[in-house]
Every structure is written in C-alpha cells, then in structure tokens.
Design a protein around this motif. Structure first.
Motif: not given
Length: 416
Positions: A220-226, A249-252
C-alpha cells in the motif's frame, strides 16, 4: 455572506516598516483583506491586527477592487472571499496570477458543499490555502479567536515571516509585487537520535537522505499532505498513468465536505478510482482512499484483507485526520510493505510515523522544498533523516509507480 457577528470597530494603523516587541524587531506581514461584507471585513481586520506581526494595509469589497489595491499596496499576503459582486474571488485569483502576482492568497470560505467546491476551484486557479468562516459561535470574541487561530498561523507559514533580531527595514522598501515570497521552512532542529546511521540535520542546508530502501514489496501507498496539498495531490494522482497494483491511502488536512469534493475531483484526473473513505471499506488495488474530514483513517484486518476503520479519537498534532495515525495504523497491519509519501504542508504531522516506517523497513519519499507551498511536513521528515528520497512534485508519481511495479504478487483486498 455568512452570519453577522455584530459591528466590529475598524482598526486603522499607520504603515510601519517594523514593530519593536521587547528586544526583537517584528517585521509585520502586510495583508490586503478582500470581502464584500462590511461586517466580515471588520472582523478580519480586528482579528489580524490583534497580532503584533500582522498589519492590515487595505481592504477591498470585490475582486475588481482587489486587483487595483494589490497593485497599489503591494501586500505580503491577501485574504480573499469567494462569492462577491463585480468579480468573484476565483476569477480574481486567476487574474492576479495571470498578472504575475505571486504573494500568498488565502481564501475565506463557507463550510458548505458549495463553498468546498468553490474553494477547490480557487486552489486550482492559484490560491495558496483557505480558512473557513466561523459559524455557530456564541460571541464576537469567539469568532475573533477562531479566525485568528486558523488564519494567522497560515499567513506566517506561507509568507515565511517571523521575528528576527535585525535592523528595521528602510521605510518604503517593498519587494516587487510579482516576486515570489520566501518559502517557509522548518528551523534547524536539535540533534536527533540516530536513525539508519544518520542524525537529524538542518533542512536549510543538507537534508538527510537515507541509503537505498529495503526491497520489501509494497502492499500500500500512504500519502500525507496539508497546505498546498489539494493541488499537489492532483499532480500526483493525475500523474499515475495506470492504476497502481496496490491501494493508496491519503490523509489531507481538510474539514468535512471538503474531502468529499476533493475525492470527486481527483477521481476525474486519471485511471485510478478515487473515493472518500467509508468505514469498513476493503482496500483494493488501483483505488485511492481519501480520509474524510474530522475522522482519523486507520486500518484493521490482515495484510491480504485490510479494511478501513474511521474513528473520532482525539486529534493528533492538532489534526483529525492525522497522518501519524494513518501511517502507524498501516504499519500495524502491513508492516514494512509500505511506501510513504509526505507532500507539502504546515506543521510536522507525519514526521514521527515516518521515522517508525523507515525503522520498520518501509520506503519513504518527501516532496522537495522548491516545489512545496510550505516545506513544513516534508521538511520535518527530511530534517529527522527519515526519508529515502527528496523529490520535486512532478516526478513523485513516476517514483510511486516505479516502486510499486514489482508488487503484483502482494495485493490486498483479495485481488489477484
């Protein structure tokens, strides 16, 4: 244009090149406030001018007047309403960028589906970030507190301005209106515990990059950004030329309604299927799951049948959803078979979990400073020595595809 908060006395102060606070010289951030509501303009002026390092140099009641004021006043930053007569905020942002104005523009949006859609339009047109207008507050003081608490830190991060022990700038000395503002970077950290043989270093000088990552297949690829994340995610998701053999999976950092609109837009950009995550979703290859606003996205189940669990446990790093929560949960289910990506954003959410990810044997990629709107989150990862690669935004999608290319035998969600 939103709920009226009552009359707020307009604050007028002379433009000054610097303010003395104790022994420090504070160079104020000069802000142009644009909103068609007199009440909201006054609310913003009072909230901003309550800070020693912010100065409102002018106001405008619509986008057309904002274009003139921006040229005349040459502010360091602009706050921009969306729905206004004569010229709306999205059109004004697009025109400012067309004219070469590179100062940060922060949209002032309503917390509605329509407001979310318009805000994403503004970000696509070149706006730097956004804040939501206060609603359901009981007093003017609470409204002021909410506005200042959300808007001022973003202005500081975007402008890259702070207190520093320097002489006052000469009166009238202003940067060119079209000049790019100084990018915000994380300060030089104190020496960090050793990680992979490298110690934390100042990201202003020599970002720490780990040796080549272990060759664990990626599940899996986990991506975080703001801050700046919606446009960065558009470039990454849109840059995937084919569906990944694993889920992403993305957490923005975004409020409710905004994340649903973001997922809809990302879904139109490329071959991947992009959805706002729902509780119980089973991870599937080729799918991108965006954490919904005000919910942490966690994983449960097994490596071959991982599913999403949404929780409203307390915020972490002042964030819900939190990148740290997402990555740590993914580690508990998928172990070292993770590719982590931290994109542009304020703060340090994701840095602690990134260190745990690389310690476990996973792979970490950070966006570089030059292409980040704010090099806070990726800069914190780099400063801690918790990344294998620091890449410009335009090549992040290719790097993800390359790292995932050999992972076909390690699918999740029961896919073959």
């Amino acid at each position: 244009m939103g709920r009226a908060w009552g009359c707020v006395p307009r604050v007028r102060r002379p433009v000054r090149p610097g303010r003395e606070v104790g022994r420090r010289c504070v160079v104020p951030i000069r802000v142009l406030v644009v909103d068609d509501s007199v009440v909201i303009r006054r609310l913003l002026v009072q909230a901003l001018e309550s800070e020693t390092d912010v100065e409102v140099v002018g106001t405008a009641s619509d986008g057309a007047r904002a274009l003139l004021k921006a040229e005349q006043l040459r502010p360091d930053a602009i706050t921009m309403d969306i729905e206004m007569p004569e010229m709306d905020g999205v059109t004004a942002v697009r025109e400012l960028r067309r004219r070469g104005v590179r100062v940060p523009i922060v949209m002032f949006s309503t917390l509605t589906a329509r407001g979310a859609s318009s805000t994403l339009d503004a970000l696509a047109a070149g706006a730097s970030d956004y804040v939501t207008k206060p609603s359901n507050v009981g007093s003017l003081a609470e409204a002021l507190s909410r506005v200042a608490g959300e808007l001022v830190p973003k202005l500081r991060a975007l402008v890259g301005r702070g207190t520093r022990p320097t002489a006052l700038a000469p009166a009238g000395a202003r940067p060119a209106l079209g000049a790019a503002p100084a990018r915000a970077t994380v300060p030089a950290p104190a020496p960090a515990p050793a990680l992979g043989g490298l110690r934390g270093v100042s990201v202003r000088r020599t970002p720490a990059v780990l040796p080549p990552a272990p060759t664990h297949p990626v599940r899996a690829v986990v991506v975080g950004s703001s801050t700046g994340g919606p446009e960065a995610l558009s470039r990454v998701v849109g840059g995937l030329r084919r569906p990944l053999p694993v889920p992403m999976i993305v957490t923005q950092h975004m409020p409710p309604l905004f994340t649903a609109q973001l997922a809809l837009r990302l879904d139109r950009l490329g071959p991947s299927t992009v959805v706002e995550a729902s509780d119980g979703d089973v991870l599937r290859p080729g799918h991108v799951y965006v954490a919904p606003g005000d919910f942490h996205l966690e994983l449960a189940g097994t490596a071959t049948a991982a599913r999403i669990v949404l929780t409203q446990s307390p915020p972490v790093n002042f964030c819900r959803p939190s990148v740290d929560v997402m990555v740590r949960s993914a580690l508990s289910v998928l172990g070292p078979h993770l590719l982590g990506v931290v994109l542009t954003g304020m703060g340090q959410d994701g840095a602690a979990a990134a260190a745990e990810l690389v310690e476990a044997g996973g792979t970490m990629i950070s966006q570089d400073e030059a292409t980040s709107v704010v090099w806070g989150m990726p800069g914190a990862v780099a400063a801690a020595g918790s990344t294998h690669r620091i890449l410009p935004l335009d090549v992040v999608a290719d790097a993800i595809m390359s790292r995932c290319a050999d992972s076909g035998a390690f699918t999740v969600g029961g896919a073959s």
